[in-house]
Design a protein around this motif. Sequence first.
Motif, short mmCIF file in Angstrom:
data_model
loop_
_atom_site.label_atom_id
_atom_site.label_comp_id
_atom_site.label_asym_id
_atom_site.label_seq_id
_atom_site.Cartn_x
_atom_site.Cartn_y
_atom_site.Cartn_z
N UNK A 1 -53.80 10.34 -6.61
CA UNK A 1 -55.34 9.09 -6.43
C UNK A 1 -54.95 7.44 -6.32
N UNK A 2 -54.38 7.97 -5.62
CA UNK A 2 -53.54 6.14 -4.86
C UNK A 2 -54.40 5.97 -3.72
N UNK B 1 -45.47 14.87 -11.10
CA UNK B 1 -46.38 16.24 -10.87
C UNK B 1 -46.25 17.28 -12.56
N UNK B 2 -45.19 16.54 -13.73
CA UNK B 2 -44.76 16.38 -14.96
C UNK B 2 -45.33 15.86 -15.48
N UNK B 3 -46.02 14.82 -15.04
CA UNK B 3 -46.63 13.64 -16.15
C UNK B 3 -48.08 13.51 -15.80
N UNK B 4 -48.80 13.22 -16.84
CA UNK B 4 -50.27 13.02 -16.81
C UNK B 4 -50.82 11.84 -15.09
N UNK B 5 -51.85 12.98 -14.78
CA UNK B 5 -52.02 11.90 -13.64
C UNK B 5 -51.98 10.91 -13.65
N UNK B 6 -52.57 10.04 -13.63
CA UNK B 6 -53.01 8.46 -14.08
C UNK B 6 -51.70 7.98 -13.76
N UNK B 7 -49.93 8.36 -14.57
CA UNK B 7 -49.23 7.81 -14.25
C UNK B 7 -48.27 8.24 -12.62
#
Length: 434
Positions: free
Chosen positions: A50-51, A106-112
Amino acid sequence: MRLFAKRMRTRKPSHYRSGMTAATLEGIPAIILFQLLGGPFLTGYLLYLGASSFQIGIVLAIPSMANMLQIVGALLIQRYTNRKLLFSFLCGFHRVMWVAAGALPLLLPKEFGVIAYIAVSLFGFAGQAIGSVFWTSLIADMVPARVRGRYFGIRNTILWAGGCLAILVFGQILDRMPEPEGFYILYIVAAVCGVLDIVLFLKYPSPPFEKSEQTNMTAMLSVPFRHTKFLKSMLFISLWLFVQGISVPFYNYVMMDIMKISYNWISIATLTQNVAMVAGYFMWGNLNAKYATRRLLFWTLPVIALSCMGWGALPFMPDKAVLVVIHMLIGVGVGGFNQLMFNFVVGDTPKKERPMFIAVFYALTGLAGFLGPLSGGAVYKMAAGAPVWVALYGISLGVGVLMLVVAATIGSRVLLDKKLQVRRLGGTGWRRSG
């Protein structure tokens, strides 16, 4: 004859040859790692996270920004002279952190995800920047000056052949698999290459290091600025990298986000670039054995400029044909530019002061290389509200024209020696100078 041949086969390789072989072998997993994590797949991965174009510009600028820390490396090398140990640790740290930078989101919520990538990769590239001073100084001593141009041409040809294969294979994988699963495989392979690269670091020789003759930090820092030819070349190359950074790093962004080209075709375009780069390495390396580095460096500039200007052909020619030509030009141009720039730094500088020359050069050019993609990201962000053609080809076309003007005016004065020919006394031959 048989006895002579047997002696030749059993004779131990020279110190130089062993070092050059080790550097070539180590470079193969390194180039695969760099292609997987820093090539076109990086842009695709960041878009998946999402960058925005500005955030992509920041990520692309991180390696250049980190290069400003090379001055720290140049000071450390005077105290910690085991170059093999330090570069193995620092560049190994970079490999681990770069893989972690991509694996963690890949292991974190996408917003982070994007923020985590930027934060972790900053630490990794800081280690790479400092470690590269030790590596560059070491390999400059490992490769004799008389074969340096040709050796790096052959080495880069071998390495980029491996990079081409990695691009082709993973273009197919990412195009055929859902994005998260494809990136899982990519980072697993990258991790294996990173570990193998670190193991091969230990195969390097460890020749003695000659310390600087300067007695304090201020004196060491001032030496590169007292060499007028080096200073002028460094300032011009910094300007060039800034202008180039506004357009060239965003080729993949334009193809993926604006043209909506598939991963498979992105890999074909990048493969075309890499094949052209391999041919360019070989060509520029052989030419460098005959002609001055700075002169050849100048002739790479119009090739890069023409690549940017080539985007202006999109309204008149088939898209894919234009992209193939653009990537061929950028491969030959940037490949030659990077190789000759490296040869200039390690070949046209005094041996004892070389680490500081390297550090100052890459710190200043790194600052320019940081500001270029950062500015490019801002420009492409502003172009989001403009007609599509502005981002599609208008920015690159304008940058290409500007680059051609800069090369013809400033570049010709700095890199081309005005005294091209010197007649030898008592003879009819001519000799190149510079």
